[in-house]
Scaffold this motif. Structure first.
Motif, short mmCIF file in Angstrom:
data_model
loop_
_atom_site.label_atom_id
_atom_site.label_comp_id
_atom_site.label_asym_id
_atom_site.label_seq_id
_atom_site.Cartn_x
_atom_site.Cartn_y
_atom_site.Cartn_z
N TRP A 133 -4.35 -2.54 -1.90
CA TRP A 133 -3.49 -3.29 -0.97
C TRP A 133 -3.94 -3.12 0.47
O TRP A 133 -3.78 -4.03 1.29
N LEU A 134 -4.53 -2.00 0.79
CA LEU A 134 -5.08 -1.80 2.12
C LEU A 134 -6.29 -2.71 2.33
O LEU A 134 -6.45 -3.32 3.39
N PHE A 189 0.84 -1.20 0.00
CA PHE A 189 0.00 0.00 0.00
C PHE A 189 0.88 1.25 0.00
O PHE A 189 0.67 2.18 -0.78
N ARG A 190 1.89 1.25 0.86
CA ARG A 190 2.80 2.39 0.93
C ARG A 190 3.64 2.50 -0.35
O ARG A 190 3.89 3.58 -0.85
N LYS A 191 4.09 1.36 -0.86
CA LYS A 191 4.95 1.34 -2.04
C LYS A 191 4.20 1.78 -3.30
O LYS A 191 4.79 2.41 -4.18
N HIS A 196 -3.55 1.81 -5.60
CA HIS A 196 -2.94 2.05 -4.30
C HIS A 196 -3.78 1.50 -3.14
O HIS A 196 -3.30 0.74 -2.30
N SER A 197 -5.05 1.84 -3.07
CA SER A 197 -5.92 1.45 -1.95
C SER A 197 -6.26 -0.03 -1.95
O SER A 197 -6.69 -0.56 -0.92
N ARG A 253 1.89 3.96 -3.52
CA ARG A 253 1.32 5.30 -3.38
C ARG A 253 1.41 6.05 -4.70
O ARG A 253 2.42 6.07 -5.36
N GLY A 254 0.29 6.63 -5.08
CA GLY A 254 0.23 7.39 -6.32
C GLY A 254 -0.29 6.58 -7.49
O GLY A 254 -0.67 7.14 -8.51
N CYS A 255 -0.33 5.26 -7.38
CA CYS A 255 -0.87 4.41 -8.44
C CYS A 255 -2.38 4.29 -8.27
O CYS A 255 -2.90 4.43 -7.18
N TYR A 256 -3.05 3.98 -9.36
CA TYR A 256 -4.51 3.88 -9.28
C TYR A 256 -4.96 2.71 -8.42
O TYR A 256 -6.06 2.71 -7.90
#
Length: 189
Positions: free
Chosen positions: A51-52, A39-41, A48-49, A43-46
């Motif tokens: 992984w959370l 999720f942190r890695k 991103h969320s 960041r900024g990709c569509y």
């Protein structure tokens, strides 16, 4: 190798809170932590969320393996393993079930909405051997859970081994699809 190992392991290895279940808990916790790192890695990709949401999925599985905390409430110990306080004997168990249900529904909704389905089905190849192995392991775990093989410690050990394999393979799929999505993002449309 799981079948001979299930015969060799002592009966207590497959009990609730036994060593095989503790390994599962470690894998599930590692899955949640791994997905938070992704999720942190990402960041900024569509995606991103996503992984959370997958991290929450691993936490739900961990909660289920820990019987939603009841494994910390030992009632008695028998020749067949520990007996824990039942969920229905807990105060406010209906509220606890409701909270669990809401968390599961929110996680499932997030996975449905955030999953890049088109990329997954059209651009990332399916790891076929791992796919069939996870299905086979889940089926064997379900059969062993019902005690349909020997009805004894072998079934308990085999069930826990197969669940462990299913959880390990889910970690493999997380890595596989993360790498696949990263690769797909770098390709020109």
């Amino acid at each position: 190798m799981a079948f001979p190992a299930a015969f060799l392991f002592p009966p207590w290895a497959g009990w609730e809170n036994g060593p095989l279940e503790m390994l599962q808990n470690i894998v599930l916790a590692a899955g949640a932590v791994c997905c938070i790192a992704l999720f942190r890695k990402a960041r900024g990709c569509y995606h991103h969320s996503l992984w959370l949401a997958i991290s929450l999925y691993f936490l739900i599985l961990l909660g289920r393996e820990l019987s939603w905390g009841r494994v910390f409430m030992l009632k008695t110990m028998t020749d067949h393993g520990p007996v824990f306080v039942s969920m229905h004997s807990l105060p406010h168990h209906v509220i606890i079930h409701g909270i669990i249900a809401v968390i599961i529904m929110v996680t499932m909704l997030a996975l449905i909405v955030l999953m890049p389905w088109r990329r997954i089905f059209l651009e990332i190849p399916v790891p076929v051997p791992a796919f069939f192995l996870i299905i086979a392991a889940a089926i064997v775990a379900a059969i062993a859970d019902k005690g349909l093989l020997t009805g004894g410690p072998f079934d308990e050990n085999l069930e826990e081994e197969m669940e462990f394999l299913v959880y390990l393979l889910q970690l493999y799929f997380v890595r596989w699809y993360y790498c696949g999505l990263e690769h797909a993002m770098q390709q020109p449309q």
